[in-house]
Design an enzyme around this catalytic site. Sequence first.
Site, PDB file in Angstrom:
ATOM      1  N   HIS A 134       0.806  -1.217   0.000  1.00  0.00           N
ATOM      2  CA  HIS A 134       0.000   0.000   0.000  1.00  0.00           C
ATOM      3  C   HIS A 134       0.836   1.262   0.000  1.00  0.00           C
ATOM      4  CE1 HIS A 134       0.873  -0.501   4.311  1.00  0.00           C
ATOM      5  NE2 HIS A 134       0.730   0.819   4.393  1.00  0.00           N
ATOM      6  N   HIS A 162       4.425   9.400  12.384  1.00  0.00           N
ATOM      7  CA  HIS A 162       3.594   8.267  12.783  1.00  0.00           C
ATOM      8  C   HIS A 162       4.489   7.133  13.262  1.00  0.00           C
ATOM      9  CE1 HIS A 162       4.698   6.982   8.754  1.00  0.00           C
ATOM     10  NE2 HIS A 162       3.997   5.882   8.806  1.00  0.00           N
TER      11      HIS A 162
END
Length: 317
Positions: A115, A179
């Site tokens: 992804h 993140h």
Amino acid sequence: MKFMLQCMSHTPLKGYFDPSADVVNEVAGCIRAVRQEVERFDPEVIYLFAPDHFNGFFLDLMPQFCIGMQATSVGDYATPVGELDVPRNVAESCAESVIGADIDLAFSYRMQVDHGFTQSLIELTGALDRYPVVPIMLNAVAPPLSTLSRARQLGIAVGNFARGQKKRVLFLASGGLSHNPPIPSIATATDREVIERLIAGRNPTSEARAARQQRTVNAARDFVAGGSVLHALNPGWDLEFMGHLCQKGWEAIDAYTNEQITAEAGASTHEVRAWVAAAAAIDAACRGSWSAKQNYYRAIPEWVAGFGSLSGSGTVQ
């Protein structure tokens, strides 16, 4: 010759654990606007800089940089399985040129991408194979990592090659910003199954992939609930970094250390090296004559991501 830059965050949690509808729609509006920019530009080739998340590259042999002469999407999370339209002759020539510029670039004739590559490609073009794509993986999850300076040098080499091809080029970067999702590390893993997956976990069963994805969703729920040890998002860091790119602040970018990035923004923030490489590529292709703008930024805890977008463009004779 015209060149375009698009840098876009990705997150596997879209559709699995979403923020409020207002935020989802806000991000969708940004993506829609960027996609329209790409469609109007109509690139003849895309150089796609992105990370992997132990789906295509593993510790049995982990390159810092790898170009694909052929590439297949593994179809993780909500992305499709299928072939990317990789122009083999362009990818091979690019690899030869980059290696000739003293960048130690690996290459693959059977690249698997996840992804990290395909989410932005699908969202901004509508398909895996709408445009010819040269995929370039930058290691962002398996220390020891290259420096941001080295990622910039990779981008320069790609940009110089692209300028010589005399095509309308989109430099697309996927990843970041701050993140720290629950990606295991060989340094701390104790479970033999996890260690083996990190070393050679290609082509897992559908059940194993679903279980891994559910662990990520569960970790995001814990993060939002405040019961997580994951690193907090850092909007200040994200906005400063985006500002450096828009202002072509190469000295400031080179000054980032891997240790500082991890400490201040989280272990997976190293994906921003894809943004650095893509921005350096358009800078080299345009010989410095290009401009950029920040399109969007929001810290989105549900997606465990500082989610941002920036665009750039330039023209050379």
